[in-house]
Design a protein around this motif. Structure first.
Motif: not given
Length: 200
Positions: A27-44
């Motif tokens: 991932l590039c820096e923008e890719g890492m930042e994108l993930l920090k700003n998103r909420n994902y559902p809880q999983i098992e």
């Protein structure tokens, strides 16, 4: 069984809008930042393509989950087109033929597109079996855009074509798999389907 199909975050190749398949980018820096700003559902449980961009995305989203990799979920090998952009390829005769055939012929020196789609379907079958064996009611798969498109083209109802399921980096779909129907007949998948609930 609920499964979240999530496309990996942004790489340098994605930023260039290049054909990146077999190239094992991070991932590039923008890719890492994108993930920090998103909420994902809880999983098992968590499944991913073995490629770096998917493993890295999976660990960023779910840092406390082990990543179970499935080789069949890898992106397509674009062969001679690998790493190239549309602008670089638009005058290429092989590329023009590939476009004219709706992208359904093998990539020069690369993977057959239809074999790639079959491989992704097999990878999804393996993931469903893994979740089922581990009594998972909610799992996630961090994979590639093409992988998601191949899976949903095959299994989603109502039926839509491959390109209908295109998804942006870090986004994806929530789907339901009817386990009772799915495991009735292990050798025949025609009657099985996944229900797409929403995009994530």
């Amino acid at each position: 069984m609920k499964i979240y199909l999530i496309r990996h975050s942004i790489t340098q190749g994605n930023k260039r809008r290049a054909y990146i398949g077999a190239t094992d980018e991070t991932l590039c820096e923008e890719g890492m930042e994108l993930l920090k700003n998103r909420n994902y559902p809880q999983i098992e449980k968590l499944v991913a393509s073995p490629m770096k961009r998917c493993i890295q995305t999976a660990k960023c989203i779910y840092p406390n989950k082990d990543v179970h990799t499935i080789d069949n979920l890898r992106e397509c090998d674009f062969g001679a087109f690998e790493g190239m952009t549309y602008e670089q390829l638009k005058e290429n005769a092989d590329y023009q033929e590939w476009i004219a055939k709706d992208g359904k012929i093998p990539f020069p020196k690369g993977e057959d597109q239809m074999e790639f789609r079959k491989r992704c379907i097999q990878g999804f079958d393996e993931a469903v079996a893994y979740f089922h064996e581990n009594n998972v009611s909610c799992g996630a798969m961090v994979v590639h855009g093409g992988t998601i498109m191949a899976i949903l083209e095959a299994y989603a109802r109502p039926e839509e074509d491959f390109y209908y399921w295109k998804v942006e980096n870090g986004e994806g779909y929530e789907v339901d798999v009817d386990e009772e129907e799915w495991f009735k007949e292990t050798e025949l998948r025609e009657g099985h389907y996944v229900r797409v609930i929403t995009s994530i």
